[in-house]
Scaffold this motif. Structure first.
Motif, PDB file in Angstrom:
ATOM      1  N   LYS A 164      -6.481   5.132   0.911  1.00  0.00           N
ATOM      2  CA  LYS A 164      -7.634   4.991   1.585  1.00  0.00           C
ATOM      3  C   LYS A 164      -8.305   3.730   1.210  1.00  0.00           C
ATOM      4  O   LYS A 164      -8.161   3.384  -0.224  1.00  0.00           O
ATOM      5  N   PHE A 165      -9.072   3.306   2.146  1.00  0.00           N
ATOM      6  CA  PHE A 165      -9.750   2.057   2.175  1.00  0.00           C
ATOM      7  C   PHE A 165     -11.133   2.090   2.453  1.00  0.00           C
ATOM      8  O   PHE A 165     -11.512   2.753   3.432  1.00  0.00           O
ATOM      9  N   GLY A 166     -12.274   1.350   2.126  1.00  0.00           N
ATOM     10  CA  GLY A 166     -13.461   1.217   2.507  1.00  0.00           C
ATOM     11  C   GLY A 166     -13.613   0.490   3.490  1.00  0.00           C
ATOM     12  O   GLY A 166     -12.637  -0.261   4.226  1.00  0.00           O
ATOM     13  N   LYS A 167     -14.626   0.558   4.367  1.00  0.00           N
ATOM     14  CA  LYS A 167     -15.066  -0.055   5.560  1.00  0.00           C
ATOM     15  C   LYS A 167     -14.970  -1.711   5.401  1.00  0.00           C
ATOM     16  O   LYS A 167     -14.361  -2.501   6.317  1.00  0.00           O
TER      17      LYS A 167
ATOM     18  N   GLY B 262     -19.798   3.716   3.157  1.00  0.00           N
ATOM     19  CA  GLY B 262     -19.536   4.682   1.913  1.00  0.00           C
ATOM     20  C   GLY B 262     -18.489   5.544   2.224  1.00  0.00           C
ATOM     21  O   GLY B 262     -18.151   6.542   1.463  1.00  0.00           O
ATOM     22  N   SER B 263     -17.639   5.563   3.370  1.00  0.00           N
ATOM     23  CA  SER B 263     -16.522   6.435   3.568  1.00  0.00           C
ATOM     24  C   SER B 263     -15.082   5.417   3.642  1.00  0.00           C
ATOM     25  O   SER B 263     -15.520   4.513   3.765  1.00  0.00           O
ATOM     26  N   SER B 264     -14.135   6.214   3.096  1.00  0.00           N
ATOM     27  CA  SER B 264     -12.849   5.753   3.081  1.00  0.00           C
ATOM     28  C   SER B 264     -12.190   6.419   4.147  1.00  0.00           C
ATOM     29  O   SER B 264     -12.126   7.442   4.369  1.00  0.00           O
ATOM     30  N   TYR B 265     -11.006   5.477   4.506  1.00  0.00           N
ATOM     31  CA  TYR B 265     -10.073   5.856   5.555  1.00  0.00           C
ATOM     32  C   TYR B 265      -8.605   5.550   5.394  1.00  0.00           C
ATOM     33  O   TYR B 265      -8.495   4.212   4.775  1.00  0.00           O
ATOM     34  N   THR B 266      -7.669   6.353   5.707  1.00  0.00           N
ATOM     35  CA  THR B 266      -6.522   5.502   5.734  1.00  0.00           C
ATOM     36  C   THR B 266      -6.154   4.742   6.778  1.00  0.00           C
ATOM     37  O   THR B 266      -6.950   4.622   7.838  1.00  0.00           O
ATOM     38  N   LYS B 267      -5.048   4.122   6.756  1.00  0.00           N
ATOM     39  CA  LYS B 267      -4.691   3.056   8.089  1.00  0.00           C
ATOM     40  C   LYS B 267      -4.985   3.926   9.207  1.00  0.00           C
ATOM     41  O   LYS B 267      -5.049   3.479  10.311  1.00  0.00           O
ATOM     42  N   GLU B 268      -3.982   5.039   9.254  1.00  0.00           N
ATOM     43  CA  GLU B 268      -3.770   5.813  10.472  1.00  0.00           C
ATOM     44  C   GLU B 268      -5.376   6.344  10.788  1.00  0.00           C
ATOM     45  O   GLU B 268      -5.297   6.558  12.120  1.00  0.00           O
ATOM     46  N   GLU B 269      -5.965   6.911  10.051  1.00  0.00           N
ATOM     47  CA  GLU B 269      -7.143   7.496  10.392  1.00  0.00           C
ATOM     48  C   GLU B 269      -8.156   6.236  11.299  1.00  0.00           C
ATOM     49  O   GLU B 269      -8.525   6.586  12.404  1.00  0.00           O
ATOM     50  N   ALA B 270      -8.213   5.215  10.695  1.00  0.00           N
ATOM     51  CA  ALA B 270      -9.014   4.110  11.270  1.00  0.00           C
ATOM     52  C   ALA B 270      -8.415   3.727  12.558  1.00  0.00           C
ATOM     53  O   ALA B 270      -8.891   3.723  13.742  1.00  0.00           O
TER      54      ALA B 270
ATOM     55  N   THR C 197       0.682  -1.240   0.041  1.00  0.00           N
ATOM     56  CA  THR C 197       0.102  -0.190   0.107  1.00  0.00           C
ATOM     57  C   THR C 197       0.822   1.202  -0.064  1.00  0.00           C
ATOM     58  O   THR C 197       1.989   1.156   0.528  1.00  0.00           O
ATOM     59  N   THR C 198       0.433   2.327  -0.715  1.00  0.00           N
ATOM     60  CA  THR C 198       1.106   3.477  -0.536  1.00  0.00           C
ATOM     61  C   THR C 198       0.665   4.415   0.657  1.00  0.00           C
ATOM     62  O   THR C 198      -0.599   4.145   1.103  1.00  0.00           O
ATOM     63  N   PRO C 199       1.431   5.361   1.251  1.00  0.00           N
ATOM     64  CA  PRO C 199       1.122   6.268   2.199  1.00  0.00           C
ATOM     65  C   PRO C 199       0.093   7.098   2.062  1.00  0.00           C
ATOM     66  O   PRO C 199      -0.039   7.280   0.794  1.00  0.00           O
TER      67      PRO C 199
END
Length: 59
Positions: free
Chosen positions: A11-14, A37-45, A6-8
């Motif tokens: 974003k990924f979905g739920k 319906g939202s996407s998050y980076t690993k850090e955000e999650a 993955t690249t820094p």
């Protein structure tokens, strides 16, 4: 099975987070905290989970 790089900031979905969860407890927590319906980076999650774990319990 090979792991995908993955690249820094990617974003990924739920669903991706739920599929990658290592335990049932982690999966349940992500199911509740992440919005459909939202996407998050690993850090955000990870930050959402950390903030939830630190919150004060109401009685």
């Amino acid at each position: 099975m090979s792991k995908t790089k993955t690249t820094p900031g990617q974003k990924f979905g739920k669903a991706a987070f739920l599929n990658a969860a290592k335990s049932t407890n982690e999966r349940l927590l992500l199911q509740v905290l992440l919005k459909d319906g939202s996407s998050y980076t690993k850090e955000e999650a990870a930050q959402l989970v950390e903030d939830w774990k630190k919150r004060e319990v109401e009685s």
